[in-house]
Design an enzyme around this catalytic site. Structure first.
Site, mmCIF file in Angstrom:
data_model
loop_
_atom_site.group_PDB
_atom_site.id
_atom_site.type_symbol
_atom_site.label_atom_id
_atom_site.label_comp_id
_atom_site.label_asym_id
_atom_site.label_seq_id
_atom_site.Cartn_x
_atom_site.Cartn_y
_atom_site.Cartn_z
ATOM 1 N N HIS A 4 38.449 70.931 68.505
ATOM 2 C CA HIS A 4 39.075 70.044 67.522
ATOM 3 C C HIS A 4 37.985 69.430 66.660
ATOM 4 C CE1 HIS A 4 42.925 70.320 69.609
ATOM 5 N NE2 HIS A 4 42.209 70.298 70.716
ATOM 6 N N THR A 35 29.203 73.837 79.888
ATOM 7 C CA THR A 35 29.211 73.647 78.435
ATOM 8 C C THR A 35 28.434 74.723 77.690
ATOM 9 O OG1 THR A 35 27.271 72.200 78.540
ATOM 10 C CG2 THR A 35 29.440 71.134 78.688
ATOM 11 N N LYS A 36 27.624 75.484 78.426
ATOM 12 C CA LYS A 36 26.795 76.538 77.816
ATOM 13 C C LYS A 36 26.848 77.778 78.700
ATOM 14 C CE LYS A 36 23.510 73.409 75.570
ATOM 15 N NZ LYS A 36 24.397 73.108 74.521
#
Length: 184
Positions: A114, A164-165
């Site tokens: 978003h 996250t990675k």
């Protein structure tokens, strides 16, 4: 000009309130309800319901309800994959799960993104990035995998980690954000 659905699948910003996208979400909600309410005493019926819900399902896949998805059609589950209770696969973009993957209870695979800026977020713009889990990955209970992440084959992610990675193959990762603590 590309439709909102074409934009969504291309990873471009799109409006989720588009009628074509909303119809796909409604179809998925109905198929999810059928799958999640399928009786355990009818394993063949449950497999049929899963195959109607998910885009591609390999042999000997087991998914335990409740299982929450956005569209279902953008999910691939490789052979012999196991998905435990209460998982969420937000498949606004493709989610590809390899063979022999073990997914613990309450895992979330999240593809939607978003805008950070308030105006486009208020206007309901969204986007998404695909996720990939390599063969023989194990995600412990409560793991969250964020948009755009690839987890390499044989990697183990400890319970409660937030990925996250990308994670390379053959490692153990834990924590928030997930970090590699050892090689396998």
């Amino acid at each position: 000009m590309a439709s909102q659905k074409e934009r969504m699948l291309a990873g471009e910003p799109y409006l989720a309130e588009d009628p074509e996208i909303a119809a796909d979400a409604q179809r998925a909600a109905e198929l999810s309800e059928a799958f999640n309410n399928s009786p355990a005493a009818d394993p063949e019926g449950r497999r049929r319901a899963l195959r109607a819900l998910v885009g591609e399902v390999g042999d000997d896949v087991e998914v335990r309800p409740p299982f929450r998805i956005d569209y279902g059609t953008y999910i691939t589950l490789g052979a012999r994959t196991f998905v435990n209770y209460g998982c969420v696969f937000a498949d606004v973009a493709r989610i590809t799960v390899g063979a022999d993957v073990q997914i613990g209870p309450g895992v979330q695979l999240l593809t939607p993104t978003h805008p950070i800026a308030p105006e486009p977020r208020r206007a309901k713009w969204e986007a998404a990035e695909p996720l990939t889990l390599g063969d023989n990955v194990w995600l412990g209970g409560g793991v969250i995998v964020c948009p755009g992440v690839t987890i390499g084959e044989n990697t183990v992610v400890g319970a409660g980690a937030v990925v996250t990675k990308d994670l390379p193959p053959n490692v153990v990762a834990v924590g928030n954000p997930a970090r590699v603590i050892r090689h396998i």
